[in-house]
Design a protein around this motif. Structure first.
Motif, PDB file in Angstrom:
ATOM      1  N   PHE A  97       0.380  -1.128  -0.054  1.00 23.85           N
ATOM      2  CA  PHE A  97      -0.017  -0.244  -0.318  1.00 23.85           C
ATOM      3  C   PHE A  97       0.510   1.493   0.393  1.00 23.85           C
ATOM      4  CE2 PHE A  97      -3.567  -2.925   2.294  1.00 23.85           C
ATOM      5  CZ  PHE A  97      -3.942  -3.152   1.076  1.00 23.85           C
ATOM      6  N   GLY A  98       2.313   1.177  -0.306  1.00 24.39           N
ATOM      7  CA  GLY A  98       2.770   1.597  -0.804  1.00 24.39           C
ATOM      8  C   GLY A  98       2.300   3.261  -1.089  1.00 24.39           C
ATOM      9  N   PHE A 180      -4.143  -5.948  13.386  1.00 22.30           N
ATOM     10  CA  PHE A 180      -3.684  -4.333  13.585  1.00 22.30           C
ATOM     11  C   PHE A 180      -4.904  -4.363  14.879  1.00 22.30           C
ATOM     12  CE2 PHE A 180      -7.092  -0.274  13.384  1.00 22.30           C
ATOM     13  CZ  PHE A 180      -6.604   0.312  12.830  1.00 22.30           C
ATOM     14  N   ALA A 181      -6.299  -5.507  14.626  1.00 23.66           N
ATOM     15  CA  ALA A 181      -7.136  -5.195  15.866  1.00 23.66           C
ATOM     16  C   ALA A 181      -6.828  -6.303  17.607  1.00 23.66           C
ATOM     17  CB  ALA A 181      -8.137  -6.736  15.508  1.00 23.66           C
ATOM     18  N   TYR A 182      -5.497  -6.846  16.903  1.00 21.22           N
ATOM     19  CA  TYR A 182      -5.113  -7.330  18.057  1.00 21.22           C
ATOM     20  C   TYR A 182      -3.764  -6.068  18.638  1.00 21.22           C
ATOM     21  CZ  TYR A 182      -7.893 -11.173  17.801  1.00 21.22           C
ATOM     22  OH  TYR A 182      -8.958 -12.160  17.927  1.00 21.22           O
ATOM     23  N   GLU A 212       2.306  -3.865   9.547  1.00 19.53           N
ATOM     24  CA  GLU A 212       2.029  -2.073  10.728  1.00 19.53           C
ATOM     25  C   GLU A 212       1.531  -1.256   9.558  1.00 19.53           C
ATOM     26  OE1 GLU A 212       1.862  -2.328  15.243  1.00 19.53           O
ATOM     27  OE2 GLU A 212       3.632  -2.320  14.633  1.00 19.53           O
ATOM     28  N   ARG A 213       2.641  -0.764   9.016  1.00 18.36           N
ATOM     29  CA  ARG A 213       2.704   0.487   8.261  1.00 18.36           C
ATOM     30  C   ARG A 213       1.185  -0.003   6.815  1.00 18.36           C
ATOM     31  NH1 ARG A 213       5.050   2.323   2.808  1.00 18.36           N
ATOM     32  NH2 ARG A 213       5.507   3.462   2.951  1.00 18.36           N
ATOM     33  N   ASP A 214       1.708  -0.733   6.405  1.00 16.96           N
ATOM     34  CA  ASP A 214       0.615  -1.344   5.341  1.00 16.96           C
ATOM     35  C   ASP A 214      -0.948  -0.991   6.413  1.00 16.96           C
ATOM     36  OD1 ASP A 214       1.799  -1.870   2.923  1.00 16.96           O
ATOM     37  OD2 ASP A 214       1.770  -3.428   2.905  1.00 16.96           O
ATOM     38  N   ALA A 215      -0.920  -1.766   6.914  1.00 14.33           N
ATOM     39  CA  ALA A 215      -2.195  -1.780   7.745  1.00 14.33           C
ATOM     40  C   ALA A 215      -2.700   0.182   8.065  1.00 14.33           C
ATOM     41  CB  ALA A 215      -2.271  -2.117   8.737  1.00 14.33           C
TER      42      ALA A 215
END
Length: 341
Positions: A97-98, A180-182, A212-215
């Motif tokens: 997702f850059g 992301f959720a956890y 994490e960056r993508d999320a």
């Protein structure tokens, strides 16, 4: 993220300071142009805290290991380095997702959202005795003011908005939505540690940064396309264009029919600055600028005769009394040739 740095090099020489500046998020025309040439614009701002000492040390280690050849402020992968790069890419998570890296400083956005979720979670349990995330005062104030502008429905609103984004994220990669959720922090929940996240998702710890960056980039993009409590919270952190605000003003004026000289006079900025703004737009917003207005056909024809072969090997040689304008045309022509393929 050190091992991932191999992905930013190739078997041809690349400017080491461009790669460093790209990771740090520096938006000079030189950085943007060469990052586009190297195909690494999606990494813009990926590691804003990267220090030169750390980066240079990594370069030396890779050179000593036989993975890189360093010469004249450039570096290129050896056959051993290319093999290491391919092995790494085959066995590790690859960023996807850059293209949304410009929307927000994802780490700052993550901090604000995590604090807001913690606050809402504790509020849902009527708990006032807890230790909030340690963040700068202005971030705490922003979250506090946001919370005070909402009523008791804030709990269900945030829950619904988070669920909507996570549902969409799971369709792309369920590991990202779970991560992301956890990692969220709330009432009697401190979230996964890096070690636990690695174990639960079956990934190596070195992949967590990019996941994490993508999320969070996905989350930022989703909020930018919607309305709601969380969008309201992060709206000041979201950009509406990859351009700086000043460059966007220049672009708007140019698309409105004004010349470079007219914009320079009206905005009281140097002609060179206006040219830089337009180059930034040509690089970051391909196809949105009428290049025919910027690069006259007769100038382009002359440049075609003067510069041939790989764009990365061209060397600017001024031939007029206005090298500033001539370089502007040169860079425009380079970008056009690259974008035309």
């Amino acid at each position: 993220m050190a091992d991932y740095l191999l992905a930013l090099f190739s078997g041809r020489p690349r400017r080491i300071r461009v790669i460093e500046g790209t990771l740090q998020g520096k938006r000079t025309i030189t950085n943007l142009f060469w990052a586009q040439n190297y195909g690494i614009l999606p990494y813009l701002g990926a590691d804003r805290h990267l220090s030169r000492q750390t980066y240079d040390q990594w370069l030396m280690v890779q050179a000593q290991a036989g993975n890189l050849i360093l010469a004249d402020q450039t570096a290129q992968l050896t056959e051993k380095g290319l093999a290491a790069q391919m092995t790494w890419q085959a066995n590790h998570y690859q960023p996807r997702f850059g293209q949304w890296t410009w929307i927000a400083n994802w780490q700052r956005l993550a901090d604000r959202v995590l604090l807001a979720v913690q606050l809402v979670s504790e509020f849902a349990y009527h708990n006032r005795r807890y230790s909030p995330l340690s963040l700068p005062w202005h971030e705490k104030l922003a979250v506090r003011n946001w919370f005070l502008h909402h009523d008791g429905q804030i709990v269900s609103q945030v829950k619904t908005e988070l669920a909507a984004v996570l549902t969409q994220l799971a369709k792309v990669d369920e590991r990202l939505s779970n991560l992301f959720a956890y990692r969220l922090i709330g009432h009697e929940s401190v979230g996964w540690s890096a070690m636990e996240a690695s174990r639960q998702l079956g990934i190596q710890a070195s992949d967590l940064f990019w996941m994490e960056r993508d999320a969070w980039l996905f989350f930022a993009h989703s909020l930018a396309q919607s309305t709601g409590a969380l969008t309201e919270l992060v709206l000041p952190l979201l950009a509406t264009t990859p351009l700086t605000s000043s460059a966007q003003q220049t672009l708007t004026a140019f698309l409105g029919g004004h010349s470079i000289e007219e914009i320079s006079h009206a905005r009281r900025l140097r002609v060179g600055t206006i040219r830089e703004h337009l180059l930034q737009a040509v690089i970051l917003l391909p196809g949105q600028l009428p290049l025919a207005r910027l690069l006259p056909s007769q100038v382009e024809a002359k440049l075609q005769q003067q510069y041939q072969g790989p764009v990365a090997e061209w060397r600017f040689t001024p031939q007029s009394t206005d090298p500033g304008q001539e370089f502007f045309y040169f860079r425009l022509f380079q970008v056009k040739v690259m974008q035309d393929g």
